[in-house]
Design a protein around this motif. Structure first.
Motif, mmCIF file in Angstrom:
data_model
loop_
_atom_site.group_PDB
_atom_site.id
_atom_site.type_symbol
_atom_site.label_atom_id
_atom_site.label_comp_id
_atom_site.label_asym_id
_atom_site.label_seq_id
_atom_site.Cartn_x
_atom_site.Cartn_y
_atom_site.Cartn_z
ATOM 1 N N ALA A 78 0.829 -1.210 0.000
ATOM 2 C CA ALA A 78 0.000 0.000 0.000
ATOM 3 C C ALA A 78 0.860 1.256 0.000
ATOM 4 O O ALA A 78 0.499 2.270 -0.606
ATOM 5 C CB ALA A 78 -0.928 -0.008 1.214
ATOM 6 N N VAL A 79 1.999 1.199 0.664
ATOM 7 C CA VAL A 79 2.895 2.353 0.726
ATOM 8 C C VAL A 79 3.807 2.412 -0.499
ATOM 9 O O VAL A 79 4.156 3.491 -0.977
ATOM 10 C CB VAL A 79 3.744 2.295 2.015
ATOM 11 N N ALA A 80 4.178 1.262 -1.039
ATOM 12 C CA ALA A 80 5.192 1.194 -2.091
ATOM 13 C C ALA A 80 4.725 1.743 -3.422
ATOM 14 O O ALA A 80 5.520 2.259 -4.203
ATOM 15 C CB ALA A 80 5.656 -0.251 -2.260
ATOM 16 N N GLY A 81 3.448 1.622 -3.724
ATOM 17 C CA GLY A 81 3.004 1.990 -5.069
ATOM 18 C C GLY A 81 3.595 1.025 -6.082
ATOM 19 O O GLY A 81 3.477 -0.188 -5.942
ATOM 20 N N ASN A 82 4.294 1.559 -7.086
ATOM 21 C CA ASN A 82 4.889 0.687 -8.095
ATOM 22 C C ASN A 82 6.319 0.279 -7.769
ATOM 23 O O ASN A 82 7.009 -0.318 -8.598
ATOM 24 C CB ASN A 82 4.836 1.344 -9.480
ATOM 25 N N ARG A 83 6.770 0.623 -6.574
ATOM 26 C CA ARG A 83 8.119 0.219 -6.173
ATOM 27 C C ARG A 83 8.126 -1.231 -5.699
ATOM 28 O O ARG A 83 7.098 -1.809 -5.352
ATOM 29 C CB ARG A 83 8.627 1.143 -5.068
ATOM 30 N N THR A 84 9.308 -1.821 -5.669
ATOM 31 C CA THR A 84 9.459 -3.225 -5.298
ATOM 32 C C THR A 84 9.257 -3.421 -3.798
ATOM 33 O O THR A 84 9.726 -2.622 -2.984
ATOM 34 C CB THR A 84 10.860 -3.729 -5.692
ATOM 35 N N VAL A 85 8.596 -4.513 -3.452
ATOM 36 C CA VAL A 85 8.475 -4.936 -2.059
ATOM 37 C C VAL A 85 9.140 -6.300 -1.923
ATOM 38 O O VAL A 85 8.759 -7.264 -2.596
ATOM 39 C CB VAL A 85 7.006 -5.037 -1.611
ATOM 40 N N SER A 86 10.163 -6.370 -1.083
ATOM 41 C CA SER A 86 10.782 -7.652 -0.755
ATOM 42 C C SER A 86 10.639 -7.873 0.743
ATOM 43 O O SER A 86 10.429 -6.924 1.505
ATOM 44 C CB SER A 86 12.255 -7.673 -1.168
ATOM 45 N N ALA A 87 10.759 -9.125 1.155
ATOM 46 C CA ALA A 87 10.551 -9.398 2.579
ATOM 47 C C ALA A 87 11.080 -10.765 2.968
ATOM 48 O O ALA A 87 11.047 -11.712 2.174
ATOM 49 C CB ALA A 87 9.054 -9.319 2.928
ATOM 50 N N PHE A 88 11.582 -10.823 4.182
ATOM 51 C CA PHE A 88 11.841 -12.078 4.878
ATOM 52 C C PHE A 88 12.897 -12.939 4.181
ATOM 53 O O PHE A 88 13.580 -12.506 3.263
ATOM 54 C CB PHE A 88 10.532 -12.849 5.089
ATOM 55 N N SER A 89 13.055 -14.134 4.705
ATOM 56 C CA SER A 89 14.033 -15.102 4.217
ATOM 57 C C SER A 89 13.305 -16.374 3.812
ATOM 58 O O SER A 89 12.186 -16.648 4.271
ATOM 59 C CB SER A 89 15.045 -15.413 5.329
ATOM 60 N N TRP A 90 13.983 -17.156 2.958
ATOM 61 C CA TRP A 90 13.400 -18.457 2.622
ATOM 62 C C TRP A 90 13.216 -19.303 3.871
ATOM 63 O O TRP A 90 12.310 -20.146 3.940
ATOM 64 C CB TRP A 90 14.266 -19.199 1.611
ATOM 65 N N LEU A 91 14.029 -19.087 4.894
ATOM 66 C CA LEU A 91 13.871 -19.838 6.144
ATOM 67 C C LEU A 91 12.520 -19.536 6.783
ATOM 68 O O LEU A 91 11.908 -20.414 7.408
ATOM 69 C CB LEU A 91 15.006 -19.501 7.109
ATOM 70 N N ASP A 92 12.035 -18.305 6.627
ATOM 71 C CA ASP A 92 10.698 -17.969 7.126
ATOM 72 C C ASP A 92 9.630 -18.691 6.306
ATOM 73 O O ASP A 92 8.631 -19.160 6.857
ATOM 74 C CB ASP A 92 10.473 -16.456 7.060
ATOM 75 N N ILE A 93 9.849 -18.780 4.993
ATOM 76 C CA ILE A 93 8.896 -19.495 4.147
ATOM 77 C C ILE A 93 8.802 -20.946 4.586
ATOM 78 O O ILE A 93 7.699 -21.508 4.700
ATOM 79 C CB ILE A 93 9.321 -19.417 2.665
ATOM 80 N N GLU A 94 9.926 -21.569 4.857
ATOM 81 C CA GLU A 94 9.927 -22.964 5.320
ATOM 82 C C GLU A 94 9.231 -23.093 6.671
ATOM 83 O O GLU A 94 8.517 -24.077 6.924
ATOM 84 C CB GLU A 94 11.356 -23.484 5.411
ATOM 85 N N ARG A 95 9.443 -22.092 7.538
ATOM 86 C CA ARG A 95 8.802 -22.135 8.857
ATOM 87 C C ARG A 95 7.288 -22.040 8.725
ATOM 88 O O ARG A 95 6.558 -22.800 9.379
ATOM 89 C CB ARG A 95 9.356 -20.984 9.713
ATOM 90 N N PHE A 96 6.808 -21.142 7.877
ATOM 91 C CA PHE A 96 5.370 -21.063 7.640
ATOM 92 C C PHE A 96 4.864 -22.356 6.997
ATOM 93 O O PHE A 96 3.725 -22.780 7.234
ATOM 94 C CB PHE A 96 5.033 -19.889 6.717
ATOM 95 N N GLY A 97 5.730 -22.975 6.199
ATOM 96 C CA GLY A 97 5.348 -24.194 5.495
ATOM 97 C C GLY A 97 5.214 -25.416 6.377
ATOM 98 O O GLY A 97 4.807 -26.479 5.906
#
Length: 296
Positions: A98-117
């Motif tokens: 919502a704040v970025a507009g057309n700018r890139t948003v990146s976040a977190f680590s693949w380790l977080d993805i595995e943890r959520f998984g």
């Protein structure tokens, strides 16, 4: 490294040949660090000429308000921290988008993805984050991910178009094999855009040295000429190491402060310091956005 050995390697890299793992292992232990840097510089100049790109990033904790934390000059919003759940992570990404507009948003680590998984299938995790507006997972640490190829496959299947390979805390002696792995991944995964060869986590008991750091940058460039961008984190490693790394194969400064404030004068403003640093090393600075597109 004897003169004849250097000349033979010079001929090979000048011809665009990729060095094999055995040669890279030998180079990783050579005391002739200047010759190593010269070989890496030939590879980076063949790909990028004299241009060095840099990215202004707004680092934002996922659990803090974003509206006042993102300068207009930021080209990427990077959410940091470790959300306890996927729902919290999705909410944070939505706020960032919502704040970025057309700018890139990146976040977190693949380790977080595995943890959520652990409770939700990884394709579902990635799909929800992508739908919330996430452009890229911020870190894919080769020394911590058990199956990097599967991780990149999953991200590509979810629609992520750029992947940044990183090192979490592997010591210098262990990095060469990781860079060879990165090169193999780059052969089969077009989404891999960048490699950040220096550790994100620094060990206070075994501090890194500038000697080992620039050697790692050079080996990364020589091992993975098929990965377009070799980065140095400006905020973490500072201007002196970053500048030297340019002559050892690096072509991009990541994580430049997005603020244009200059309380100590214009020459000490973040952007001016970065551009001056690049020019002093004999290169041409070029700002880019979070999608690796140069900004005119």
């Amino acid at each position: 490294m004897t003169t004849s050995t250097y000349d033979a390697l010079l001929e090979r890299v000048s011809a665009g040949e990729r060095l094999d793992a055995d040669v890279l292992a030998q180079l990783a232990s050579t005391p002739d660090i200047l010759q190593l840097g010269m070989l890496a510089d030939i590879v980076r100049r063949a790909q990028h000429g004299a241009r060095v790109t840099y990215l202004r990033v707004a680092l934002c904790a996922f659990d803090q308000p974003l509206s006042d934390a993102v300068p207009l000059a930021a080209r990427e919003i990077r959410l940091t921290g470790k959300p306890e759940s996927l729902d919290i992570a999705v909410t944070a990404v939505e706020a960032g988008r919502a704040v970025a507009g057309n700018r890139t948003v990146s976040a977190f680590s693949w380790l977080d993805i595995e943890r959520f998984g652990e409770s939700v299938r990884i394709p579902t995790v990635l799909g929800r984050l992508r739908s919330a507006g996430l452009d890229a997972v911020a870190d894919v640490p080769l020394d911590r991910v058990s199956d990097a190829a599967a991780a990149v496959d999953a991200m590509m299947a979810a629609g992520f178009e750029q992947v940044r390979l990183t090192i979490d805390k592997a010591p210098a002696a262990a990095r060469t094999n990781l860079f060879v792995t990165a090169a193999r991944l780059g052969d089969s995964h077009r989404a891999i855009r960048s490699l950040s060869p220096l550790p994100a986590t620094l060990d206070g008991m075994r501090p890194t040295t500038g000697y080992d750091d620039v050697r790692s940058v050079a080996i990364a460039r020589l091992a993975a000429p098929n990965i377009p961008v070799v980065q140095v984190d400006w905020l973490r490693y500072g201007p002196k190491l970053a500048q030297v790394a340019l002559t050892f194969g690096a072509d991009d400064f990541d994580n430049i402060a997005a603020s244009d404030e200059a309380p100590d004068g214009r020459r000490r403003a973040p952007l001016e310091e970065v551009r001056r640093n690049i020019q002093a090393a004999g290169f041409e600075p070029a700002e880019r956005d979070g999608r690796f597109t140069p900004i005119a």
